[in-house]
Design a protein around this motif. Structure first.
Motif, PDB file in Angstrom:
ATOM      1  N   THR A   1       0.840  -1.187   0.000  1.00 47.62           N
ATOM      2  CA  THR A   1       0.000   0.000   0.000  1.00 47.62           C
ATOM      3  C   THR A   1       0.877   1.239   0.000  1.00 47.62           C
ATOM      4  O   THR A   1       2.081   1.170   0.248  1.00 47.62           O
ATOM      5  CB  THR A   1      -0.923   0.036   1.235  1.00 47.62           C
ATOM      6  OG1 THR A   1      -0.114  -0.029   2.411  1.00 47.62           O
ATOM      7  CG2 THR A   1      -1.914  -1.111   1.226  1.00 47.62           C
TER       8      THR A   1
ATOM      9  N   SER B   1      -5.595   2.278   7.858  1.00 44.92           N
ATOM     10  CA  SER B   1      -6.413   1.078   7.678  1.00 44.92           C
ATOM     11  C   SER B   1      -7.887   1.480   7.729  1.00 44.92           C
ATOM     12  O   SER B   1      -8.232   2.662   7.826  1.00 44.92           O
ATOM     13  CB  SER B   1      -6.106   0.045   8.765  1.00 44.92           C
ATOM     14  OG  SER B   1      -6.459   0.557  10.029  1.00 44.92           O
ATOM     15  N   ARG B   2      -8.755   0.498   7.701  1.00 41.81           N
ATOM     16  CA  ARG B   2     -10.208   0.741   7.708  1.00 41.81           C
ATOM     17  C   ARG B   2     -10.640   1.524   8.946  1.00 41.81           C
ATOM     18  O   ARG B   2     -11.558   2.334   8.877  1.00 41.81           O
ATOM     19  CB  ARG B   2     -10.924  -0.616   7.640  1.00 41.81           C
ATOM     20  CG  ARG B   2     -12.423  -0.567   7.817  1.00 41.81           C
ATOM     21  CD  ARG B   2     -13.080   0.097   6.618  1.00 41.81           C
ATOM     22  NE  ARG B   2     -14.508   0.123   6.734  1.00 41.81           N
ATOM     23  CZ  ARG B   2     -15.219   1.127   7.259  1.00 41.81           C
ATOM     24  NH1 ARG B   2     -14.620   2.177   7.747  1.00 41.81           N
ATOM     25  NH2 ARG B   2     -16.536   1.064   7.307  1.00 41.81           N
TER      26      ARG B   2
ATOM     27  N   TYR C   1      -6.987   6.344   2.829  1.00 41.64           N
ATOM     28  CA  TYR C   1      -7.541   4.984   2.818  1.00 41.64           C
ATOM     29  C   TYR C   1      -7.971   4.590   1.401  1.00 41.64           C
ATOM     30  O   TYR C   1      -7.682   3.495   0.931  1.00 41.64           O
ATOM     31  CB  TYR C   1      -8.725   4.878   3.782  1.00 41.64           C
ATOM     32  CG  TYR C   1      -9.431   3.559   3.667  1.00 41.64           C
ATOM     33  CD1 TYR C   1      -8.898   2.406   4.238  1.00 41.64           C
ATOM     34  CD2 TYR C   1     -10.619   3.438   2.952  1.00 41.64           C
ATOM     35  CE1 TYR C   1      -9.522   1.175   4.102  1.00 41.64           C
ATOM     36  CE2 TYR C   1     -11.256   2.214   2.813  1.00 41.64           C
ATOM     37  CZ  TYR C   1     -10.709   1.091   3.397  1.00 41.64           C
ATOM     38  OH  TYR C   1     -11.322  -0.122   3.256  1.00 41.64           O
ATOM     39  N   PHE C   2      -8.686   5.495   0.713  1.00 40.76           N
ATOM     40  CA  PHE C   2      -9.162   5.161  -0.629  1.00 40.76           C
ATOM     41  C   PHE C   2      -8.015   5.100  -1.642  1.00 40.76           C
ATOM     42  O   PHE C   2      -8.084   4.327  -2.602  1.00 40.76           O
ATOM     43  CB  PHE C   2     -10.262   6.117  -1.074  1.00 40.76           C
ATOM     44  CG  PHE C   2     -11.589   5.775  -0.458  1.00 40.76           C
ATOM     45  CD1 PHE C   2     -12.240   4.588  -0.773  1.00 40.76           C
ATOM     46  CD2 PHE C   2     -12.180   6.613   0.471  1.00 40.76           C
ATOM     47  CE1 PHE C   2     -13.448   4.247  -0.195  1.00 40.76           C
ATOM     48  CE2 PHE C   2     -13.398   6.288   1.056  1.00 40.76           C
ATOM     49  CZ  PHE C   2     -14.030   5.105   0.722  1.00 40.76           C
TER      50      PHE C   2
ATOM     51  N   ASN D   1      -5.041   3.938  -0.832  1.00 45.24           N
ATOM     52  CA  ASN D   1      -4.531   2.593  -0.548  1.00 45.24           C
ATOM     53  C   ASN D   1      -5.409   1.529  -1.200  1.00 45.24           C
ATOM     54  O   ASN D   1      -4.917   0.571  -1.788  1.00 45.24           O
ATOM     55  CB  ASN D   1      -4.484   2.339   0.966  1.00 45.24           C
ATOM     56  CG  ASN D   1      -3.222   2.848   1.593  1.00 45.24           C
ATOM     57  OD1 ASN D   1      -2.290   3.246   0.924  1.00 45.24           O
ATOM     58  ND2 ASN D   1      -3.202   2.835   2.919  1.00 45.24           N
ATOM     59  N   TYR D   2      -6.718   1.684  -1.070  1.00 51.03           N
ATOM     60  CA  TYR D   2      -7.662   0.712  -1.624  1.00 51.03           C
ATOM     61  C   TYR D   2      -7.530   0.654  -3.153  1.00 51.03           C
ATOM     62  O   TYR D   2      -7.478  -0.422  -3.752  1.00 51.03           O
ATOM     63  CB  TYR D   2      -9.081   1.080  -1.221  1.00 51.03           C
ATOM     64  CG  TYR D   2     -10.101   0.062  -1.647  1.00 51.03           C
ATOM     65  CD1 TYR D   2     -10.248  -1.147  -0.973  1.00 51.03           C
ATOM     66  CD2 TYR D   2     -10.918   0.292  -2.752  1.00 51.03           C
ATOM     67  CE1 TYR D   2     -11.167  -2.092  -1.360  1.00 51.03           C
ATOM     68  CE2 TYR D   2     -11.850  -0.645  -3.154  1.00 51.03           C
ATOM     69  CZ  TYR D   2     -11.966  -1.827  -2.463  1.00 51.03           C
ATOM     70  OH  TYR D   2     -12.885  -2.768  -2.865  1.00 51.03           O
TER      71      TYR D   2
ATOM     72  N   TYR E   1      -4.277  -0.992  -4.056  1.00 45.01           N
ATOM     73  CA  TYR E   1      -4.353  -2.441  -3.779  1.00 45.01           C
ATOM     74  C   TYR E   1      -5.155  -3.160  -4.857  1.00 45.01           C
ATOM     75  O   TYR E   1      -4.762  -4.215  -5.349  1.00 45.01           O
ATOM     76  CB  TYR E   1      -4.992  -2.645  -2.406  1.00 45.01           C
ATOM     77  CG  TYR E   1      -5.451  -4.052  -2.157  1.00 45.01           C
ATOM     78  CD1 TYR E   1      -4.542  -5.075  -1.892  1.00 45.01           C
ATOM     79  CD2 TYR E   1      -6.802  -4.377  -2.183  1.00 45.01           C
ATOM     80  CE1 TYR E   1      -4.965  -6.370  -1.686  1.00 45.01           C
ATOM     81  CE2 TYR E   1      -7.241  -5.672  -1.968  1.00 45.01           C
ATOM     82  CZ  TYR E   1      -6.323  -6.669  -1.717  1.00 45.01           C
ATOM     83  OH  TYR E   1      -6.748  -7.946  -1.510  1.00 45.01           O
ATOM     84  N   LYS E   2      -6.277  -2.555  -5.259  1.00 41.83           N
ATOM     85  CA  LYS E   2      -7.151  -3.222  -6.239  1.00 41.83           C
ATOM     86  C   LYS E   2      -6.623  -3.142  -7.662  1.00 41.83           C
ATOM     87  O   LYS E   2      -6.809  -4.063  -8.445  1.00 41.83           O
ATOM     88  CB  LYS E   2      -8.555  -2.619  -6.195  1.00 41.83           C
ATOM     89  CG  LYS E   2      -9.361  -3.044  -5.007  1.00 41.83           C
ATOM     90  CD  LYS E   2      -9.674  -4.499  -5.093  1.00 41.83           C
ATOM     91  CE  LYS E   2     -10.620  -4.932  -3.994  1.00 41.83           C
ATOM     92  NZ  LYS E   2     -10.870  -6.345  -4.001  1.00 41.83           N
TER      93      LYS E   2
END
Length: 171
Positions: free
Chosen positions: A142, A148-149, A162-163, A165-166, A169-170
């Motif tokens: 990340t 984190s969440r 966070y978004f 990172n998301y 990651y995706k």
């Protein structure tokens, strides 16, 4: 059943490789290396096919029209089919065509190659930096390790991190 760019066998192998590598982080480096080699092979094949010594008319085949009761296609559909209009170059199934302008013809594969080289450069630079400063690689791949969440509702900044990172990651 495939999009126009994925009909070719050469491109389909790239898609298949990444479809298996994306869910498993440990295979991504191997997929990146194989994709780089395969993209180079595609570019070389497309460029070699443009040489004058390659003459598709020598090996193209003309499919014969089936009998009317031998297919469930209408006569109009048979007439519009690529298979029965004229000689079919089997190299087209591999994504190779004759007579296209060279740069425009390989532009998409050059972009893929550029992205793969950029990815390799970033990973090599990160690895070099970590070794030089004696840092341990992060557990997760990340951008922001400490987000984190649980941090999602703290502030707009942590929400954005966070978004990011998301997304990273995706994709």
């Amino acid at each position: 059943w495939l999009l126009p760019h994925q009909v070719s066998l050469m491109n389909f192998l790239l898609v298949l490789l990444w479809a298996f590598a994306m869910p498993y982080c440990r295979f991504r480096h191997m997929a990146s290396c194989l994709s780089t080699v395969w993209t180079c092979i595609i570019i070389v094949c497309k460029m070699l096919y443009q040489l004058k010594i390659v003459d598709p008319s020598e090996y193209s085949s003309n499919c014969t029209q089936p009998q009317l009761n031998g297919t469930n296609l209408s006569p109009e559909e048979l007439g519009n089919s690529t298979l029965y209009r004229g000689p079919v170059d089997p190299a087209n199934w591999f994504g190779i065509r004759k007579g296209y302008p060279n740069l425009g013809y390989i532009q998409n594969h050059l972009q893929v190659l550029l992205l793969l080289v950029l990815e390799a450069a970033v990973y090599r630079r990160q690895e070099y930096y970590r070794k030089q400063h004696q840092l341990v690689p992060p557990v997760t791949e990340t951008i922001f390790e400490d987000i984190s969440r649980e941090h999602l509702d703290h502030s707009l900044g942590t929400c954005a991190k966070y978004f990011l990172n998301y997304f990273y990651y995706k994709f």
